[in-house]
Motif scaffolding. Structure first.
Motif, PDB file in Angstrom:
ATOM      1  N   GLY A  34       2.812  11.107  21.836  1.00  0.00           N
ATOM      2  CA  GLY A  34       2.744  12.463  21.283  1.00  0.00           C
ATOM      3  C   GLY A  34       1.526  13.218  21.805  1.00  0.00           C
ATOM      4  O   GLY A  34       1.606  14.400  22.128  1.00  0.00           O
ATOM      5  N   SER A  35       0.422  12.512  21.919  1.00  0.00           N
ATOM      6  CA  SER A  35      -0.833  13.187  22.275  1.00  0.00           C
ATOM      7  C   SER A  35      -0.901  13.581  23.744  1.00  0.00           C
ATOM      8  O   SER A  35      -1.751  14.376  24.128  1.00  0.00           O
ATOM      9  N   HIS A  36      -0.010  13.054  24.587  1.00  0.00           N
ATOM     10  CA  HIS A  36      -0.077  13.446  26.001  1.00  0.00           C
ATOM     11  C   HIS A  36       0.484  14.853  26.217  1.00  0.00           C
ATOM     12  O   HIS A  36       0.250  15.464  27.246  1.00  0.00           O
ATOM     13  N   ALA A  37       1.212  15.352  25.224  1.00  0.00           N
ATOM     14  CA  ALA A  37       1.769  16.707  25.315  1.00  0.00           C
ATOM     15  C   ALA A  37       0.835  17.660  24.575  1.00  0.00           C
ATOM     16  O   ALA A  37       0.825  17.688  23.348  1.00  0.00           O
ATOM     17  N   ASP A  38       0.053  18.410  25.337  1.00  0.00           N
ATOM     18  CA  ASP A  38      -0.941  19.321  24.744  1.00  0.00           C
ATOM     19  C   ASP A  38      -0.363  20.165  23.613  1.00  0.00           C
ATOM     20  O   ASP A  38      -0.983  20.349  22.579  1.00  0.00           O
ATOM     21  N   TYR A  39       0.860  20.686  23.864  1.00  0.00           N
ATOM     22  CA  TYR A  39       1.443  21.668  22.946  1.00  0.00           C
ATOM     23  C   TYR A  39       1.824  21.089  21.587  1.00  0.00           C
ATOM     24  O   TYR A  39       2.152  21.837  20.672  1.00  0.00           O
ATOM     25  N   LEU A  40       1.805  19.768  21.430  1.00  0.00           N
ATOM     26  CA  LEU A  40       2.078  19.204  20.102  1.00  0.00           C
ATOM     27  C   LEU A  40       0.819  19.211  19.240  1.00  0.00           C
ATOM     28  O   LEU A  40       0.881  19.020  18.027  1.00  0.00           O
ATOM     29  N   GLY A  41      -0.321  19.414  19.887  1.00  0.00           N
ATOM     30  CA  GLY A  41      -1.565  19.522  19.130  1.00  0.00           C
ATOM     31  C   GLY A  41      -2.014  18.223  18.469  1.00  0.00           C
ATOM     32  O   GLY A  41      -2.722  18.249  17.464  1.00  0.00           O
ATOM     33  N   ILE A  42      -1.602  17.090  19.023  1.00  0.00           N
ATOM     34  CA  ILE A  42      -2.066  15.799  18.496  1.00  0.00           C
ATOM     35  C   ILE A  42      -3.341  15.433  19.253  1.00  0.00           C
ATOM     36  O   ILE A  42      -3.298  15.219  20.458  1.00  0.00           O
ATOM     37  N   SER A  43      -4.459  15.392  18.549  1.00  0.00           N
ATOM     38  CA  SER A  43      -5.743  15.178  19.227  1.00  0.00           C
ATOM     39  C   SER A  43      -5.796  13.776  19.835  1.00  0.00           C
ATOM     40  O   SER A  43      -5.171  12.849  19.330  1.00  0.00           O
ATOM     41  N   ARG A  44      -6.543  13.656  20.922  1.00  0.00           N
ATOM     42  CA  ARG A  44      -6.667  12.347  21.584  1.00  0.00           C
ATOM     43  C   ARG A  44      -7.894  11.639  21.049  1.00  0.00           C
ATOM     44  O   ARG A  44      -9.012  12.054  21.314  1.00  0.00           O
TER      45      ARG A  44
END
Ligand SMILES: [Fe+2]
Ligand SMILES: [Fe+2]
Length: 194
Positions: free
Chosen positions: A91-101
């Protein structure tokens, strides 16, 4: 905590969802790069590698970024009770989902995703393929805006910076992780011919 699939099961799942060779090859490259990252960060190599292998699982079937990739993959992997760490990283590899790394694995995935594709693109136009490729040649091509124009240079730089490692060293690490897979990745150069 879910259970990690075997490499063989993960590959079978990828082949079921992804028919096109270029995308399969991209997934293999990100797997190899993630295995290299796991060794550097003392992470679980199988977990990191399989996360890389499956990160674009749904991209061919659901390329729509508004509703599709990687949400559908996350649902699929969750229904299979794969580790939540893997699903969150994807999920976090997709910037637009806004899941922080938050973890090394999440930051690594973002930092090798575009870069591994770019390294392969550079290797493909060299007679020796990936063999002997240096960070210097990769950086030269990064400055050539028309070369592999789809690769977002800003993204390559910022995701590498987020890893907290020198850019040249990061590029060197990615090259080193991809080189043993040169043949499968189609970047063996002259050695792959004849
Ligand atoms: Fe993706
Ligand atoms: Fe990707």
């Amino acid at each position: 905590m879910g259970e990690l699939p075997s490499r063989q099961d993960a590959w079978a799942l990828l082949c079921e969802w992804v028919q096109q060779d270029p995308l399969r090859r991209h997934c293999l490259a990100v797997e190899a790069a993630m295995r290299g990252q796991a060794r550097l960060h003392r992470g679980d190599e199988e977990l990191w590698g399989i996360t890389g292998l499956l990160h674009d699982l749904d991209y061919e079937r659901h390329p729509d970024l508004e509703t599709g990739h990687p949400r559908i993959a996350m649902e699929e992997l969750r229904s299979r009770r794969y580790p939540e760490e893997m699903i969150r990283a994807i999920g976090s590899h997709a910037d637009y989902l806004g899941i922080s790394r938050e973890t090394d694995m999440e930051r690594s995935l973002a930092a090798v995703d575009e870069l591994s594709g770019f390294v392969l693109a550079v290797a493909r136009v060299r007679p020796d393929g990936i063999h002997g490729l240096t960070p210097k040649s990769v950086k030269k091509k990064l400055r050539e805006a028309s070369f592999a124009a789809a690769v977002n240079r800003q993204d390559v730089a910022s995701t590498a910076a987020a890893l907290g490692i020198d850019f040249d060293e990061h590029v060197r690490n990615v090259i080193a992780a991809l080189e043993p897979e040169a043949q499968a990745l189609g970047v063996d150069g002259q050695r792959g011919e004849g």
